[in-house]
Scaffold this motif. Structure first.
Motif, short mmCIF file in Angstrom:
data_model
loop_
_atom_site.label_atom_id
_atom_site.label_comp_id
_atom_site.label_asym_id
_atom_site.label_seq_id
_atom_site.Cartn_x
_atom_site.Cartn_y
_atom_site.Cartn_z
N PRO A 4 0.80 -1.23 0.00
CA PRO A 4 0.00 0.00 0.00
C PRO A 4 0.83 1.27 0.00
CG PRO A 4 -0.07 -1.07 2.14
CD PRO A 4 0.63 -2.01 1.22
N SER A 5 2.07 1.20 0.47
CA SER A 5 2.89 2.40 0.49
C SER A 5 4.36 1.99 0.49
CB SER A 5 2.60 3.22 1.75
OG SER A 5 3.00 2.51 2.89
N ALA A 6 5.20 2.98 0.23
CA ALA A 6 6.65 2.71 0.22
C ALA A 6 7.11 2.25 1.59
CB ALA A 6 7.39 3.97 -0.20
N GLU A 7 6.50 2.85 2.65
CA GLU A 7 6.90 2.47 4.01
C GLU A 7 6.52 1.02 4.30
OE1 GLU A 7 5.27 5.32 3.42
OE2 GLU A 7 6.93 6.70 3.78
N ALA A 8 5.31 0.66 3.85
CA ALA A 8 4.84 -0.70 4.08
C ALA A 8 5.75 -1.69 3.37
CB ALA A 8 3.41 -0.85 3.60
N ALA A 9 6.16 -1.34 2.14
CA ALA A 9 7.05 -2.22 1.38
C ALA A 9 8.39 -2.36 2.09
CB ALA A 9 7.25 -1.65 -0.02
N ARG A 10 8.88 -1.22 2.58
CA ARG A 10 10.18 -1.25 3.26
C ARG A 10 10.08 -2.10 4.54
NH1 ARG A 10 11.51 3.98 3.07
NH2 ARG A 10 10.87 4.51 5.14
N ALA A 11 8.97 -1.94 5.24
CA ALA A 11 8.80 -2.72 6.47
C ALA A 11 8.75 -4.21 6.17
CB ALA A 11 7.53 -2.28 7.19
N THR A 12 8.03 -4.58 5.10
CA THR A 12 7.95 -5.99 4.72
C THR A 12 9.35 -6.50 4.38
OG1 THR A 12 5.75 -5.61 3.85
CG2 THR A 12 6.84 -7.62 3.14
N GLU A 13 10.08 -5.72 3.60
CA GLU A 13 11.43 -6.13 3.21
C GLU A 13 12.32 -6.31 4.44
OE1 GLU A 13 11.78 -4.08 -1.21
OE2 GLU A 13 12.94 -3.28 0.44
N GLU A 14 12.21 -5.38 5.36
CA GLU A 14 13.05 -5.47 6.56
C GLU A 14 12.68 -6.68 7.40
OE1 GLU A 14 13.00 -1.76 8.64
OE2 GLU A 14 14.22 -0.76 7.13
N MET A 15 11.38 -6.97 7.45
CA MET A 15 10.93 -8.13 8.23
C MET A 15 11.49 -9.41 7.60
SD MET A 15 7.07 -9.39 9.04
CE MET A 15 6.76 -10.04 7.43
N VAL A 16 11.39 -9.51 6.25
CA VAL A 16 11.85 -10.71 5.55
C VAL A 16 13.37 -10.85 5.70
CG1 VAL A 16 12.10 -11.75 3.27
CG2 VAL A 16 9.93 -10.75 3.93
N SER A 17 14.10 -9.75 5.46
CA SER A 17 15.56 -9.85 5.53
C SER A 17 16.01 -10.18 6.95
CB SER A 17 16.22 -8.58 5.02
OG SER A 17 15.75 -7.47 5.71
N SER A 18 15.33 -9.61 7.93
CA SER A 18 15.68 -9.90 9.32
C SER A 18 15.47 -11.38 9.64
CB SER A 18 14.83 -9.02 10.23
OG SER A 18 14.89 -9.47 11.53
N THR A 19 14.34 -11.92 9.18
CA THR A 19 14.03 -13.34 9.42
C THR A 19 15.05 -14.23 8.74
OG1 THR A 19 11.70 -12.77 9.46
CG2 THR A 19 12.23 -15.08 9.19
N MET A 20 15.34 -13.91 7.48
CA MET A 20 16.28 -14.73 6.70
C MET A 20 17.65 -14.73 7.36
SD MET A 20 14.88 -15.77 3.65
CE MET A 20 16.02 -15.64 2.31
N VAL A 21 18.10 -13.58 7.77
CA VAL A 21 19.45 -13.48 8.35
C VAL A 21 19.51 -14.19 9.70
CG1 VAL A 21 21.15 -11.85 9.27
CG2 VAL A 21 20.08 -11.42 7.06
N THR A 22 18.43 -14.07 10.47
CA THR A 22 18.41 -14.77 11.77
C THR A 22 18.49 -16.28 11.56
OG1 THR A 22 17.00 -13.02 12.60
CG2 THR A 22 17.12 -14.99 13.92
N ALA A 23 17.73 -16.78 10.59
CA ALA A 23 17.75 -18.21 10.30
C ALA A 23 19.13 -18.62 9.78
CB ALA A 23 16.68 -18.54 9.28
N TYR A 24 19.68 -17.78 8.92
CA TYR A 24 21.02 -18.02 8.36
C TYR A 24 22.05 -18.12 9.49
CZ TYR A 24 24.88 -17.10 5.00
OH TYR A 24 26.00 -17.15 4.23
N GLN A 25 21.95 -17.19 10.44
CA GLN A 25 22.89 -17.20 11.58
C GLN A 25 22.76 -18.49 12.37
OE1 GLN A 25 21.74 -13.46 13.49
NE2 GLN A 25 23.91 -12.94 13.58
N ASP A 26 21.51 -18.91 12.62
CA ASP A 26 21.28 -20.14 13.40
C ASP A 26 21.90 -21.34 12.68
OD1 ASP A 26 20.03 -19.02 15.52
OD2 ASP A 26 17.99 -19.28 14.75
N ILE A 27 21.65 -21.41 11.37
CA ILE A 27 22.16 -22.55 10.60
C ILE A 27 23.69 -22.54 10.61
CG2 ILE A 27 22.33 -23.49 8.26
CD1 ILE A 27 19.39 -22.55 7.87
N VAL A 28 24.27 -21.39 10.30
CA VAL A 28 25.73 -21.29 10.24
C VAL A 28 26.35 -21.59 11.61
CG1 VAL A 28 27.65 -19.69 9.88
CG2 VAL A 28 25.75 -19.73 8.27
N GLY A 29 25.69 -21.11 12.65
CA GLY A 29 26.17 -21.37 14.01
C GLY A 29 26.21 -22.86 14.29
N GLY A 30 25.16 -23.57 13.90
CA GLY A 30 25.08 -25.01 14.12
C GLY A 30 26.11 -25.75 13.29
#
Lengths: 489, 186
Positions: free
Chosen positions: A344-370
């Protein structure tokens, strides 16, 4: 003569008194009417507030029409602020001031000061121009609106106190985007204000302290759900055109049916819900993988170490969890991409992107840590290879490690490819740093395995040379022994 | 003698120019008639004035609350609840800085006691996402409401149906409030 003169002078005071009384009555009526008029005027005055906004909105719409009329480069405020002063409209007047938003290309700050019925008000819009030739229908996006004091109407170009306030509010808006999206998801199932207030951290409403008679027609308002749309079945055979038409006749299929439309994901609140669900799946799977890798390695290290027989089933579970997390990450990127198309807006898009990238990186960190934990023994490759006593064992170890490197490299490639998909996504600095560190850590694991292979190769060569030398020495000894025997005989 | 006679005549005339009984009765009659008419008129004006004042006050109060609600909702950017086509006794929306606000009805016990019927307050609460209650984020928009519903007819608009009550009267109003459309102007 005197009598007639006397009669003409005879007059009483009744008429003046009556006249005075009438004046008093009229005065009272007038004052009451004036009071009523005052109350009425207050009502009208309050509606001027709405009217004033409409006036300003009309002024802004006029300006937007001018912007729409040409290219962005030809906008009236391209080189200097555009002003209109004292323009009469809808019974009032307005002043307009438009300028390019300082430091933001394709954005403009619009100030409209209205004067209506003696009151002056200021309205502000910040707009973004979407310079897309293929989408002429939605070129202007309102980024922000705020009503202010008429004294904030700018007199000169450049950042004003008001525009700085707007910048601050926009920053606050971006900061709250993710929280508000998450809150909206939690408010999805609520049916009462009390439940909603619990989610919002509000105070529970105080109930009625006693029972009051219900008002006529005061039935509790039912929560009327949104209407569900009926499922329309495809037309039956009778509705299919049967007229032969021109040209060679084509027999109708026995069971005509509509072609199956590909199921395109429609980003709605439901897709946002899917996104959140997916985030949870990934987070859980990645955490499980990390936990299992660590548990497996702990089991392997028990006793004197090398308890891999018991550790392997746990490590296999870790691998399964990792696959699940990676599949989920792939799905998350696909879901997010379709969601972003209709943000609906540029802010909403940015928030979605940040949420996705944050989730992906957190999962990536967990996997790499293991994985780092599970592969930590490769750092002690010199100690391991030092214990080897023959080339066959060294070769076996080397073959195993080469296979491990092959699998690890493929996994690294797949994981990095997955993370590359969010290269264009907006990330907070913390997330970007965490991703770079995780990539580095994974590369360090690969490098340690490569180093271990080199050590194993060196050890193999050393053992082979040693065995060769031993063999040669043995052969020489045998030859010498044989020669001595022959000479003796 | 002539001068004496003329002087006496003037004195007689002066005496005769005073208020006679008939004249007094006529004056009293006129004053009573005018006063009676005036009083009746005043009474009717007073009654209509009182009724109109009450009605106007009520309308003013409703208008004031409506303006407050409009001001709040208009600066909203996104409806959270109700969904399109849904009717609820509360409204949740996001505002320009993405703070989530709820408008809801809370029982007003003192007013209920006074009017001996169920009376509510229209309250707005704006969350700060900390999860804890902050009284500074709560505002009473309207003191005496009999009922209020919010219907979302479009993703950017909400219809408010409210009944504001007073000691002697009740005022209904229906309003359609448009949210600020930050997704683009059409």
């Amino acid at each position: 003569m005197i009598a007639s003169g006397t009669n003409s002078r005879r007059r009483g005071v009744a008429l003046p008194i009556a006249f005075l009384a009438l004046i008093l009555v009229i005065g009272m009526v007038t004052s009451i009417s004036t009071m009523n008029q005052g109350l009425k005027s207050q009502v009208f005055h309050s509606s001027n507030n709405q009217w004033s906004f409409l006036l300003a909105y009309s002024a802004m719409s006029r300006l937007l029409a001018k912007i729409h009329a040409g290219a962005w480069a030809q906008r009236p405020f391209a080189t200097a602020p555009y002003r209109e002063t004292g323009v009469p409209l809808q019974g009032g007047t307005y002043d307009l001031f438009v300028e390019n938003t300082p430091g933001h290309p394709f954005q403009a700050d619009i100030y409209v000061k209205t004067s209506l019925a003696g009151a002056s008000r200021l309205y502000f819009w910040r707009i973004t121009f979407n310079d897309d030739l293929l989408d002429v229908s939605n070129r202007i996006i309102v980024e922000f609106f705020k009503a202010g004091e008429s004294g904030d109407f700018p007199a000169a170009a450049g950042p004003s106190r008001f525009s700085r306030t707007v910048d601050d509010l926009l920053a606050e808006r971006a900061a709250n985007q993710k929280k508000s999206d998450e809150m909206a998801v939690t408010l999805d199932p609520v049916t009462t204000a009390k439940q909603a207030l619990e989610q919002l951290g509000g105070r529970a409403p105080t109930p009625f302290t006693k029972t009051y008679p219900s008002n006529p027609g005061d039935t509790p308002y039912p929560n009327r759900p949104a209407p569900t749309f009926p499922v329309v079945p495809p037309p039956t055979n009778g509705e299919v055109p049967t007229s032969p038409g021109p040209g060679p006749s084509t027999p109708l299929p026995v069971d005509p049916s509509f072609p199956t439309m590909p199921a395109a994901p429609i980003p709605t609140d439901a897709s946002m819900f899917d996104l959140n669900k997916q985030v949870k799946t990934i987070t859980d799977a990645a955490k499980l993988a990390n936990e299992k890798y660590n548990t497996g390695k702990d089991v392997a290290d028990e006793g004197t170490g090398g308890n891999w027989a018991e550790a392997n089933p746990i490590l296999n579970e870790a691998e399964e969890a990792r696959y699940k997390a990676m599949a989920g990450m792939n799905e998350l990127v696909s879901l997010a991409s379709s969601n972003l198309l209709n943000a609906p807006s540029a802010e909403a898009a940015r928030a979605t992107e940040e949420m996705v990238s944050s989730t992906m990186v957190t999962a990536y960190q967990d996997i790499v840590g293991g994985v780092s934990r599970a592969f930590e023994d490769f750092g002690k490759s010199k100690e391991i290879t030092a214990g080897l006593t023959n080339s066959a064992a060294a070769q076996e170890l080397l073959d195993g490690w080469v296979g491990t490197l092959d699998g690890l490299t493929k996994s690294q490639q797949a994981t990095n490819d997955l993370m590359d998909k969010i290269d264009t996504f907006s990330k907070t600095p913390e997330v970007a740093t965490a991703q770079a560190e995780a990539e580095k850590a994974l590369q360090a694991v690969v490098d340690s395995v490569k180093q271990a292979i080199e050590d194993a190769k060196a050890k193999l060569a050393e053992l082979k040379a040693k065995e060769e030398a031993e063999k040669k020495a043995q052969e020489e000894a045998e030859a010498a022994a044989n020669g001595g025997t022959q000479g003796g005989s | 003698m002539n001068e004496f006679s003329a002087s006496r005549q003037r004195r007689d005339l002066w005496i005769r120019a005073g208020v006679t009984m008939i004249e007094l009765l006529v004056v009293i009659g006129i004053v009573v008639s005018v006063s009676t008419i005036g009083m009746r008129f005043m009474q009717s004006v007073g009654k209509s004035q009182k009724a109109m004042s009450a009605q106007t006050n009520l309308q003013m109060e409703a208008r004031r609350a409506f303006d407050k609600a409009v001001e709040q909702v208009r600066e909203g950017t996104e409806l959270v609840r109700p969904y399109t086509g849904e009717t609820l006794p509360f409204l949740i929306f996001k505002d320009i800085v993405n703070r989530t606000t709820i408008l809801y009805l809370e029982p007003n016990n003192p007013a209920s006691e006074k009017l001996n019927r169920r009376v509510y307050k229209l309250v707005s609460y704006r969350t700060n996402y900390t999860g804890s209650y902050d009284s500074r984020n709560e505002k009473v928009l309207l003191d005496a409401v009999r009922g209020m519903t919010f219907t979302s007819l479009s993703p950017n608009g909400v219809q408010v149906n409210a009944a504001v009550i007073h000691e002697q009267d009740e005022f209904q109003f229906l309003a359609h409030i448009g949210l600020m459309n930050l997704g683009g102007l059409e």
